[in-house]
Design a protein around this motif. Sequence first.
Motif, PDB file in Angstrom:
ATOM      1  N   TYR A 130       0.879  -1.163   0.000  1.00  0.00           N
ATOM      2  CA  TYR A 130       0.000   0.000   0.000  1.00  0.00           C
ATOM      3  C   TYR A 130       0.919   1.217   0.000  1.00  0.00           C
ATOM      4  N   VAL A 131       0.705   2.129  -0.944  1.00  0.00           N
ATOM      5  CA  VAL A 131       1.586   3.272  -1.126  1.00  0.00           C
ATOM      6  C   VAL A 131       0.799   4.568  -0.951  1.00  0.00           C
ATOM      7  N   VAL A 132       1.343   5.463  -0.134  1.00  0.00           N
ATOM      8  CA  VAL A 132       0.789   6.814   0.020  1.00  0.00           C
ATOM      9  C   VAL A 132       1.874   7.776  -0.417  1.00  0.00           C
ATOM     10  N   ARG A 133       1.526   8.680  -1.320  1.00  0.00           N
ATOM     11  CA  ARG A 133       2.456   9.722  -1.758  1.00  0.00           C
ATOM     12  C   ARG A 133       1.872  11.069  -1.365  1.00  0.00           C
ATOM     13  N   ALA A 134       2.707  11.943  -0.798  1.00  0.00           N
ATOM     14  CA  ALA A 134       2.254  13.254  -0.329  1.00  0.00           C
ATOM     15  C   ALA A 134       3.164  14.336  -0.891  1.00  0.00           C
ATOM     16  N   GLU A 135       2.553  15.397  -1.412  1.00  0.00           N
ATOM     17  CA  GLU A 135       3.319  16.538  -1.902  1.00  0.00           C
ATOM     18  C   GLU A 135       3.734  17.411  -0.726  1.00  0.00           C
ATOM     19  N   ILE A 136       5.031  17.484  -0.452  1.00  0.00           N
ATOM     20  CA  ILE A 136       5.535  18.305   0.651  1.00  0.00           C
ATOM     21  C   ILE A 136       6.832  18.973   0.185  1.00  0.00           C
ATOM     22  N   PRO A 137       6.731  19.926  -0.719  1.00  0.00           N
ATOM     23  CA  PRO A 137       7.953  20.568  -1.210  1.00  0.00           C
ATOM     24  C   PRO A 137       8.535  21.554  -0.197  1.00  0.00           C
ATOM     25  N   GLY A 138       9.841  21.778  -0.319  1.00  0.00           N
ATOM     26  CA  GLY A 138      10.483  22.823   0.466  1.00  0.00           C
ATOM     27  C   GLY A 138      10.751  22.497   1.912  1.00  0.00           C
ATOM     28  N   VAL A 139      10.917  21.212   2.251  1.00  0.00           N
ATOM     29  CA  VAL A 139      11.212  20.835   3.630  1.00  0.00           C
ATOM     30  C   VAL A 139      12.469  19.975   3.661  1.00  0.00           C
ATOM     31  N   ASP A 140      13.080  19.877   4.817  1.00  0.00           N
ATOM     32  CA  ASP A 140      14.200  18.982   5.047  1.00  0.00           C
ATOM     33  C   ASP A 140      13.639  17.732   5.717  1.00  0.00           C
ATOM     34  N   PRO A 141      13.637  16.578   5.030  1.00  0.00           N
ATOM     35  CA  PRO A 141      13.002  15.386   5.611  1.00  0.00           C
ATOM     36  C   PRO A 141      13.661  14.922   6.904  1.00  0.00           C
ATOM     37  N   ASP A 142      14.934  15.242   7.112  1.00  0.00           N
ATOM     38  CA  ASP A 142      15.613  14.829   8.341  1.00  0.00           C
ATOM     39  C   ASP A 142      15.125  15.598   9.561  1.00  0.00           C
ATOM     40  N   LYS A 143      14.700  16.847   9.363  1.00  0.00           N
ATOM     41  CA  LYS A 143      14.312  17.688  10.493  1.00  0.00           C
ATOM     42  C   LYS A 143      12.833  18.055  10.515  1.00  0.00           C
TER      43      LYS A 143
ATOM     44  N   ASP B 123      -4.789   1.919  12.991  1.00  0.00           N
ATOM     45  CA  ASP B 123      -4.985   1.862  11.538  1.00  0.00           C
ATOM     46  C   ASP B 123      -4.943   3.247  10.901  1.00  0.00           C
ATOM     47  N   VAL B 124      -4.202   4.178  11.522  1.00  0.00           N
ATOM     48  CA  VAL B 124      -4.116   5.546  11.002  1.00  0.00           C
ATOM     49  C   VAL B 124      -2.656   5.931  10.758  1.00  0.00           C
ATOM     50  N   LEU B 125      -2.388   6.374   9.531  1.00  0.00           N
ATOM     51  CA  LEU B 125      -1.082   6.911   9.155  1.00  0.00           C
ATOM     52  C   LEU B 125      -1.155   8.417   9.282  1.00  0.00           C
ATOM     53  N   THR B 126      -0.198   9.029  10.004  1.00  0.00           N
ATOM     54  CA  THR B 126      -0.187  10.476  10.178  1.00  0.00           C
ATOM     55  C   THR B 126       1.154  11.032   9.708  1.00  0.00           C
ATOM     56  N   VAL B 127       1.070  12.084   8.896  1.00  0.00           N
ATOM     57  CA  VAL B 127       2.251  12.808   8.435  1.00  0.00           C
ATOM     58  C   VAL B 127       2.171  14.204   9.026  1.00  0.00           C
ATOM     59  N   ARG B 128       3.212  14.589   9.776  1.00  0.00           N
ATOM     60  CA  ARG B 128       3.281  15.927  10.368  1.00  0.00           C
ATOM     61  C   ARG B 128       4.583  16.570   9.939  1.00  0.00           C
ATOM     62  N   GLY B 129       4.582  17.883   9.926  1.00  0.00           N
ATOM     63  CA  GLY B 129       5.814  18.569   9.590  1.00  0.00           C
ATOM     64  C   GLY B 129       5.699  20.065   9.740  1.00  0.00           C
ATOM     65  N   GLU B 130       6.764  20.722   9.302  1.00  0.00           N
ATOM     66  CA  GLU B 130       6.778  22.175   9.366  1.00  0.00           C
ATOM     67  C   GLU B 130       7.655  22.718   8.244  1.00  0.00           C
ATOM     68  N   ARG B 131       7.156  23.731   7.578  1.00  0.00           N
ATOM     69  CA  ARG B 131       7.907  24.423   6.535  1.00  0.00           C
ATOM     70  C   ARG B 131       8.336  25.761   7.110  1.00  0.00           C
ATOM     71  N   HIS B 132       9.648  26.015   7.105  1.00  0.00           N
ATOM     72  CA  HIS B 132      10.200  27.229   7.710  1.00  0.00           C
ATOM     73  C   HIS B 132      10.355  28.326   6.660  1.00  0.00           C
ATOM     74  N   GLU B 133       9.992  29.536   7.048  1.00  0.00           N
ATOM     75  CA  GLU B 133      10.088  30.682   6.151  1.00  0.00           C
ATOM     76  C   GLU B 133      11.487  31.277   6.213  1.00  0.00           C
ATOM     77  N   GLU B 134      12.028  31.544   5.041  1.00  0.00           N
ATOM     78  CA  GLU B 134      13.325  32.207   4.968  1.00  0.00           C
ATOM     79  C   GLU B 134      13.130  33.697   5.162  1.00  0.00           C
ATOM     80  N   GLU B 135      14.076  34.314   5.836  1.00  0.00           N
ATOM     81  CA  GLU B 135      14.010  35.757   6.054  1.00  0.00           C
ATOM     82  C   GLU B 135      14.457  36.472   4.783  1.00  0.00           C
ATOM     83  N   ARG B 136      13.486  37.027   4.074  1.00  0.00           N
ATOM     84  CA  ARG B 136      13.758  37.772   2.850  1.00  0.00           C
ATOM     85  C   ARG B 136      12.783  38.926   2.760  1.00  0.00           C
TER      86      ARG B 136
END
Length: 138
Positions: A44-57, A66-79
């Motif tokens: 069973y394959v789940v693909r999620a669009e999560i551009p612009g993140v570092d998968p290690d952090k 029976d629940v798969l959860t994906v959590r994360g955070e996208r950090h804003e660059e100071e510009r």
Amino acid sequence: MSTVARRTNPVTEMIDWLESGPAFSLRGLASYIRVEDFTDEGEYVVRAEIPGVDPDKDIDVTVTGDVLTVRGERHEEERDKNHSEFHYGSFSRSLRLPRTASPEDVKATYRDGVLEVRLPMGEEPKTSAHIPVQRGKS
């Protein structure tokens, strides 16, 4: 490619989607992650669009029951920006797994802004069984 048997109906899917967090906020797209799921060679394959993140952090993948959860955070660059439609901050998405998915051997990879989670599929569980009734002692 075969289809994944679901144990939910469209109403339940809509409730799960609504409970996974608001798809829109006053600032536009909020904590919503676009996903697709399918079966591939017994997995069973789940693909999620999560551009612009570092998968290690920045990405956390868990299976609870029976629940798969994906959590994360996208950090804003100071510009100094004139305009931005990018979403920064925390995000989360939970998906109910098929009955035959086996969470013991989950594998997750991240490439080109797409997280891919693979779970082996087991045999279809029995949906009914005959239970013999034994006579109790008097």
